[in-house]
Design a protein around this motif. Structure first.
Motif, PDB file in Angstrom:
ATOM      1  N   ARG A 253       1.946   7.357   1.196  1.00 23.29           N
ATOM      2  CA  ARG A 253       1.998   8.703   0.622  1.00 23.29           C
ATOM      3  C   ARG A 253       2.879   8.623  -0.610  1.00 23.29           C
ATOM      4  O   ARG A 253       3.527   7.605  -0.843  1.00 23.29           O
ATOM      5  CB  ARG A 253       2.510   9.736   1.625  1.00 23.29           C
ATOM      6  CG  ARG A 253       3.913   9.519   2.109  1.00 23.29           C
ATOM      7  CD  ARG A 253       4.349  10.617   3.066  1.00 23.29           C
ATOM      8  NE  ARG A 253       5.641  10.346   3.626  1.00 23.29           N
ATOM      9  CZ  ARG A 253       6.807  10.584   3.026  1.00 23.29           C
ATOM     10  NH1 ARG A 253       6.826  11.107   1.821  1.00 23.29           N
ATOM     11  NH2 ARG A 253       7.946  10.301   3.625  1.00 23.29           N
ATOM     12  N   ASP A 254       2.931   9.666  -1.369  1.00 25.59           N
ATOM     13  CA  ASP A 254       3.705   9.660  -2.604  1.00 25.59           C
ATOM     14  C   ASP A 254       5.173   9.325  -2.314  1.00 25.59           C
ATOM     15  O   ASP A 254       5.838  10.010  -1.538  1.00 25.59           O
ATOM     16  CB  ASP A 254       3.603  11.033  -3.278  1.00 25.59           C
ATOM     17  CG  ASP A 254       4.148  11.007  -4.689  1.00 25.59           C
ATOM     18  OD1 ASP A 254       4.047   9.956  -5.340  1.00 25.59           O
ATOM     19  OD2 ASP A 254       4.683  12.045  -5.131  1.00 25.59           O
ATOM     20  N   GLY A 255       5.658   8.233  -2.876  1.00 27.68           N
ATOM     21  CA  GLY A 255       7.050   7.829  -2.701  1.00 27.68           C
ATOM     22  C   GLY A 255       7.329   6.974  -1.484  1.00 27.68           C
ATOM     23  O   GLY A 255       8.486   6.655  -1.208  1.00 27.68           O
TER      24      GLY A 255
ATOM     25  N   SER B 230      14.422  10.611  -3.995  1.00 30.61           N
ATOM     26  CA  SER B 230      14.383  11.633  -5.036  1.00 30.61           C
ATOM     27  C   SER B 230      14.098  10.921  -6.350  1.00 30.61           C
ATOM     28  O   SER B 230      13.869   9.720  -6.364  1.00 30.61           O
ATOM     29  CB  SER B 230      15.718  12.380  -5.102  1.00 30.61           C
ATOM     30  OG  SER B 230      16.735  11.502  -5.543  1.00 30.61           O
TER      31      SER B 230
ATOM     32  N   LYS C 136      16.494   5.566  -4.314  1.00 33.59           N
ATOM     33  CA  LYS C 136      15.424   4.867  -3.616  1.00 33.59           C
ATOM     34  C   LYS C 136      16.036   3.912  -2.594  1.00 33.59           C
ATOM     35  O   LYS C 136      17.091   3.339  -2.839  1.00 33.59           O
ATOM     36  CB  LYS C 136      14.612   4.090  -4.651  1.00 33.59           C
ATOM     37  CG  LYS C 136      13.512   3.271  -4.100  1.00 33.59           C
ATOM     38  CD  LYS C 136      12.638   2.533  -5.094  1.00 33.59           C
ATOM     39  CE  LYS C 136      13.109   2.378  -6.490  1.00 33.59           C
ATOM     40  NZ  LYS C 136      12.228   1.536  -7.302  1.00 33.59           N
TER      41      LYS C 136
ATOM     42  N   GLU D 279      11.151   6.389  -1.823  1.00 34.96           N
ATOM     43  CA  GLU D 279      11.805   7.095  -2.921  1.00 34.96           C
ATOM     44  C   GLU D 279      12.322   8.418  -2.376  1.00 34.96           C
ATOM     45  O   GLU D 279      11.554   9.288  -1.965  1.00 34.96           O
ATOM     46  CB  GLU D 279      10.825   7.331  -4.067  1.00 34.96           C
ATOM     47  CG  GLU D 279      11.512   7.851  -5.294  1.00 34.96           C
ATOM     48  CD  GLU D 279      10.622   7.813  -6.522  1.00 34.96           C
ATOM     49  OE1 GLU D 279      10.773   8.720  -7.346  1.00 34.96           O
ATOM     50  OE2 GLU D 279       9.795   6.891  -6.641  1.00 34.96           O
TER      51      GLU D 279
ATOM     52  N   TYR E 219       0.854  -1.181   0.000  1.00 43.51           N
ATOM     53  CA  TYR E 219       0.000   0.000   0.000  1.00 43.51           C
ATOM     54  C   TYR E 219       0.893   1.235   0.000  1.00 43.51           C
ATOM     55  O   TYR E 219       1.873   1.302   0.757  1.00 43.51           O
ATOM     56  CB  TYR E 219      -0.893  -0.007   1.249  1.00 43.51           C
ATOM     57  CG  TYR E 219      -1.870   1.124   1.297  1.00 43.51           C
ATOM     58  CD1 TYR E 219      -3.002   1.107   0.494  1.00 43.51           C
ATOM     59  CD2 TYR E 219      -1.657   2.207   2.132  1.00 43.51           C
ATOM     60  CE1 TYR E 219      -3.910   2.154   0.529  1.00 43.51           C
ATOM     61  CE2 TYR E 219      -2.558   3.260   2.180  1.00 43.51           C
ATOM     62  CZ  TYR E 219      -3.681   3.220   1.366  1.00 43.51           C
ATOM     63  OH  TYR E 219      -4.566   4.252   1.403  1.00 43.51           O
ATOM     64  N   GLU E 220       0.565   2.207  -0.830  1.00 39.47           N
ATOM     65  CA  GLU E 220       1.301   3.460  -0.873  1.00 39.47           C
ATOM     66  C   GLU E 220       0.700   4.401   0.166  1.00 39.47           C
ATOM     67  O   GLU E 220      -0.412   4.885   0.012  1.00 39.47           O
ATOM     68  CB  GLU E 220       1.240   4.077  -2.265  1.00 39.47           C
ATOM     69  CG  GLU E 220       2.100   5.307  -2.399  1.00 39.47           C
ATOM     70  CD  GLU E 220       2.142   5.834  -3.821  1.00 39.47           C
ATOM     71  OE1 GLU E 220       3.138   6.478  -4.167  1.00 39.47           O
ATOM     72  OE2 GLU E 220       1.176   5.615  -4.572  1.00 39.47           O
TER      73      GLU E 220
ATOM     74  N   ASP F 270       5.999   3.369   0.332  1.00 39.92           N
ATOM     75  CA  ASP F 270       5.166   2.159   0.287  1.00 39.92           C
ATOM     76  C   ASP F 270       5.521   1.245   1.453  1.00 39.92           C
ATOM     77  O   ASP F 270       6.679   1.162   1.851  1.00 39.92           O
ATOM     78  CB  ASP F 270       5.413   1.358  -0.993  1.00 39.92           C
ATOM     79  CG  ASP F 270       5.185   2.141  -2.257  1.00 39.92           C
ATOM     80  OD1 ASP F 270       4.448   3.131  -2.217  1.00 39.92           O
ATOM     81  OD2 ASP F 270       5.751   1.742  -3.295  1.00 39.92           O
TER      82      ASP F 270
END
Length: 126
Positions: A8-10, A51, A55, A49, A5-6, A12
């Protein structure tokens, strides 16, 4: 197999399970050990992630190998940390550290835990 599940952006979080089967051509070694085995692993991990070019990924879990001879079972906590850096377009660097269960040909040992550190570098031609 991995499901995640992600958050938030970047970022998981995920669970991963696996099955394996190890079969040797010479089923019994010189010491009379039957080294064929089957096993499983279950881990929980996260991918971050940092940038657009880097990662990080980390996991921790449990793995078990079940040997066909005399019902020998070996379990171990496993963990890993890896990364990817692609700061220069044709170059990809993927260092990682991982702990797993391996096997040996030495007659006094059926298997052993190993901590592995690698620094693979790959150069892509475009």
């Amino acid at each position: 197999m991995r499901a995640g599940y992600e958050l938030r952006d970047g970022f998981d979080v995920w669970l991963q399970g696996g099955l394996n089967q190890r079969s040797y051509l010479q089923q019994v070694n010189i010491a009379g050990q039957q080294r064929d085995s089957s096993g499983w692993s279950a881990v929980a991990g996260s991918t971050l992630e940092l940038s657009g070019v880097s990662k990080l990924e980390a996991f921790v879990g449990y793995s078990q190998q079940n040997y066909f001879s005399a019902g020998v079972n070996t379990g171990a906590v496993i963990f890993g940390l890896g990364g990817t850096w692609n700061g220069f377009q044709p170059l990809v660097v993927r260092p990682f550290v991982i702990r797993s269960i391996n096997e040996t040909v030495f007659t006094n040992y059926q298997d052993y835990g190993v901590d592995d550190l690698r620094r693979p570098v790959r150069l892509h031609n475009q």
